[in-house]
Enzyme design. Structure first.
Site, mmCIF file in Angstrom:
data_model
loop_
_atom_site.group_PDB
_atom_site.id
_atom_site.type_symbol
_atom_site.label_atom_id
_atom_site.label_comp_id
_atom_site.label_asym_id
_atom_site.label_seq_id
_atom_site.Cartn_x
_atom_site.Cartn_y
_atom_site.Cartn_z
ATOM 1 N N LEU A 88 35.537 -95.032 10.222
ATOM 2 C CA LEU A 88 36.976 -94.724 10.868
ATOM 3 C C LEU A 88 37.186 -93.109 11.070
ATOM 4 O O LEU A 88 36.320 -92.402 10.229
ATOM 5 C CB LEU A 88 38.173 -95.328 10.351
ATOM 6 C CG LEU A 88 38.186 -96.851 10.039
ATOM 7 C CD1 LEU A 88 39.102 -97.210 8.895
ATOM 8 C CD2 LEU A 88 38.472 -97.303 11.506
ATOM 9 N N PRO A 89 37.701 -92.793 12.054
ATOM 10 C CA PRO A 89 37.670 -91.412 12.250
ATOM 11 C C PRO A 89 38.289 -90.251 11.027
ATOM 12 O O PRO A 89 37.389 -89.704 10.873
ATOM 13 C CB PRO A 89 38.630 -91.105 13.404
ATOM 14 C CG PRO A 89 38.832 -92.516 14.164
ATOM 15 C CD PRO A 89 38.641 -93.492 12.978
ATOM 16 N N THR A 129 34.133 -90.053 6.905
ATOM 17 C CA THR A 129 34.331 -88.695 6.543
ATOM 18 C C THR A 129 35.830 -88.433 6.185
ATOM 19 O O THR A 129 36.440 -88.160 7.470
ATOM 20 C CB THR A 129 33.620 -87.614 7.393
ATOM 21 O OG1 THR A 129 32.276 -87.734 7.427
ATOM 22 C CG2 THR A 129 33.764 -86.204 6.663
ATOM 23 N N LYS A 152 29.701 -84.273 0.472
ATOM 24 C CA LYS A 152 29.673 -83.998 2.087
ATOM 25 C C LYS A 152 30.224 -82.573 2.468
ATOM 26 O O LYS A 152 29.703 -81.875 3.100
ATOM 27 C CB LYS A 152 30.084 -85.108 2.662
ATOM 28 C CG LYS A 152 30.399 -84.815 4.270
ATOM 29 C CD LYS A 152 29.945 -85.716 5.240
ATOM 30 C CE LYS A 152 30.015 -85.139 6.433
ATOM 31 N NZ LYS A 152 29.331 -85.766 7.562
ATOM 32 N N LYS A 194 35.903 -79.776 11.463
ATOM 33 C CA LYS A 194 36.714 -81.189 10.588
ATOM 34 C C LYS A 194 36.026 -80.854 9.099
ATOM 35 O O LYS A 194 37.051 -80.984 8.447
ATOM 36 C CB LYS A 194 36.180 -82.346 11.279
ATOM 37 C CG LYS A 194 36.746 -83.570 10.568
ATOM 38 C CD LYS A 194 36.391 -84.944 11.038
ATOM 39 C CE LYS A 194 36.861 -85.868 9.653
ATOM 40 N NZ LYS A 194 36.202 -87.206 10.142
HETATM 41 P P1 NAD Z 1 34.606 -92.489 16.814
HETATM 42 O O1 NAD Z 1 35.740 -91.903 17.174
HETATM 43 O O2 NAD Z 1 33.415 -92.847 17.880
HETATM 44 O O3 NAD Z 1 34.764 -94.250 16.112
HETATM 45 C C1 NAD Z 1 35.780 -94.594 15.450
HETATM 46 C C2 NAD Z 1 36.107 -95.942 15.713
HETATM 47 O O4 NAD Z 1 37.253 -96.360 14.815
HETATM 48 C C3 NAD Z 1 36.630 -96.054 17.284
HETATM 49 O O5 NAD Z 1 35.974 -96.919 17.939
HETATM 50 C C4 NAD Z 1 38.144 -96.370 17.031
HETATM 51 O O6 NAD Z 1 38.561 -97.350 17.790
HETATM 52 C C5 NAD Z 1 38.104 -97.169 15.722
HETATM 53 N N1 NAD Z 1 39.494 -97.214 14.993
HETATM 54 C C6 NAD Z 1 40.151 -96.257 14.782
HETATM 55 N N2 NAD Z 1 41.273 -96.950 14.093
HETATM 56 C C7 NAD Z 1 40.955 -97.931 13.918
HETATM 57 C C8 NAD Z 1 41.862 -99.234 13.255
HETATM 58 N N3 NAD Z 1 42.876 -98.875 12.643
HETATM 59 N N4 NAD Z 1 41.106 -100.299 13.130
HETATM 60 C C9 NAD Z 1 39.837 -100.511 13.735
HETATM 61 N N5 NAD Z 1 39.223 -99.649 14.402
HETATM 62 C C10 NAD Z 1 39.860 -98.624 14.415
HETATM 63 O O7 NAD Z 1 33.959 -91.802 15.516
HETATM 64 P P2 NAD Z 1 32.380 -91.557 14.815
HETATM 65 O O8 NAD Z 1 31.784 -90.390 15.551
HETATM 66 O O9 NAD Z 1 31.842 -93.119 14.864
HETATM 67 O O10 NAD Z 1 32.926 -91.307 13.634
HETATM 68 C C11 NAD Z 1 33.286 -91.812 12.576
HETATM 69 C C12 NAD Z 1 33.331 -91.285 11.032
HETATM 70 O O11 NAD Z 1 31.861 -90.782 10.821
HETATM 71 C C13 NAD Z 1 34.134 -90.080 11.045
HETATM 72 O O12 NAD Z 1 34.647 -89.722 9.994
HETATM 73 C C14 NAD Z 1 33.114 -88.692 11.435
HETATM 74 O O13 NAD Z 1 33.707 -87.527 11.087
HETATM 75 C C15 NAD Z 1 32.014 -89.367 10.567
HETATM 76 N N6 NAD Z 1 30.665 -88.766 11.164
HETATM 77 C C16 NAD Z 1 30.541 -88.679 12.481
HETATM 78 C C17 NAD Z 1 29.172 -87.910 12.888
HETATM 79 C C18 NAD Z 1 28.760 -88.019 14.343
HETATM 80 O O14 NAD Z 1 27.515 -87.430 14.524
HETATM 81 N N7 NAD Z 1 29.591 -88.703 15.158
HETATM 82 C C19 NAD Z 1 28.288 -87.791 12.005
HETATM 83 C C20 NAD Z 1 28.497 -87.678 10.500
HETATM 84 C C21 NAD Z 1 29.724 -88.341 10.177
#
Ligand code: NAD
Length: 296
Positions: free
Chosen positions: A65-66, A96, A171, A246
């Protein structure tokens, strides 16, 4: 093979879930986005009607999740997946988030007799697709041992960092160090430019001298010395400045909570914050050299 509930099928969760399916696991998927659910269904997942439904009748629940507020809402306040889950379900949160939320959710799971680990990732969407993520896991020895076979499907390196919350701690400590070393590397290249020292020469000398670091030798912020680095494609990420910001903000929040002095981390957070306020946080984090050079 396990049956896995997967909640949060975004840029990272989507490909991670697909790798679990490819490995032969059963998947019950949930996301608030219909498009994300359609993609999961096309890949062979069963679609759950809610987060609580995704956490019911499964062996393992993975959440991606975000931010902390979403994790709190899904686990504790809103969807209450810990209450919905069967006895013996293992929870893996790979989002994260802040260390305090990770520990609060881990404690709540423990109070219900459930096992939970925090397992944030390093590596972006390409690593998620390739199944080569690095996982930093916080939780008990038993929790780590149960989570490892699942994490091995989605990642290449899986580390046990220690007790609950230490995955998140690893992290943010690593990324704070990375941001500081990147800013320092950029300062050195900008000073070299102004002193008439060729960037390639500084790279060759510092790579084998005491200024050597990953930001220099693997991710050089000036184009040329490291062909694969984002500096060669006008700072297209890679790892965006927004994502670095972030993690830096999470590191500063944690530092305040435990009264750790992190003046260089605080300065790095300010600099990336400035990049954001200039509307440039979609650049790769090594693009901070443009700010330091005065080009933004
Ligand atoms: P994203 O925004 O693409 O995906 C998050 C998903 O969670 C979305 O599809 C959203 O609809 C869903 N969501 C939100 N609230 C929800 C709920 N209550 N119930 C069900 N689904 C829900 O984000 P991401 O890029 O996939 O990143 C996810 C996590 O990974 C974050 O914490 C981010 O910091 C971490 N991260 C991302 C990256 C990257 O390169 N994108 C790298 C390392 C870590």
């Amino acid at each position: 093979m396990a049956t896995i509930g997967f909640i949060g099928l975004g840029n990272m969760g989507g490909p991670m879930a697909q790798n679990l399916l490819k490995a032969g696991h059963g998947l019950k998927a949930f996301d608030l986005s219909a498009a994300a659910l359609d993609a999961a269904k096309a890949a062979g997942a069963t679609i759950a009607t809610s987060a609580a439904d995704a956490a019911t009748g499964v062996d393992v629940v993975v959440t991606m999740l975000p931010a902390g507020q979403h994790v709190r809402s899904v686990y504790l306040d809103g969807d209450k997946i810990l209450e919905a889950a069967d006895k013996g379900t293992l929870f893996i949160d790979s989002s994260t988030i802040d260390v305090d939320t990770a520990r609060a959710v881990g404690e709540a799971a423990g109070a219900k007799g459930l096992t939970m680990v925090d397992a944030p990732v390093s590596g972006g969407t390409m690593a998620a697709e390739a199944g080569t993520l690095t996982f930093m896991v916080g939780g008990s020895d038993e929790g780590f041992a149960s989570a490892k076979p699942i994490l091995d499907v989605m990642g290449k390196n899986v580390f046990h960092a220690g007790g609950s919350g230490t995955g998140q701690a690893a992290k943010i400590c690593n990324n704070m160090l990375l941001a500081i070393s990147m800013v320092g590397t950029c300062e050195a290249f900008v000073l070299a430019e102004k002193l008439g020292l060729d960037a390639q020469k500084l790279f060759e000398i510092s790579s084998t001298a005491s200024g050597q670091c990953w930001s220099l030798t693997s991710y050089c912020p000036v184009p040329g010395p490291v062909p694969a680095a984002p500096s060669n494609r006008d700072y297209k990420p890679g790892f965006s400045a927004a994502m670095m910001l972030k993690d830096l903000r999470l590191s500063q929040e944690a530092a305040q909570n435990v009264r750790a002095a992190t003046p260089m981390g605080a300065e790095a957070a300010q600099l990336y914050g400035l990049m954001e306020s200039l509307g440039k946080s979609d650049l790769d984090f090594s693009g901070i050299i443009k700010l330091i050079r005065g080009d933004l």
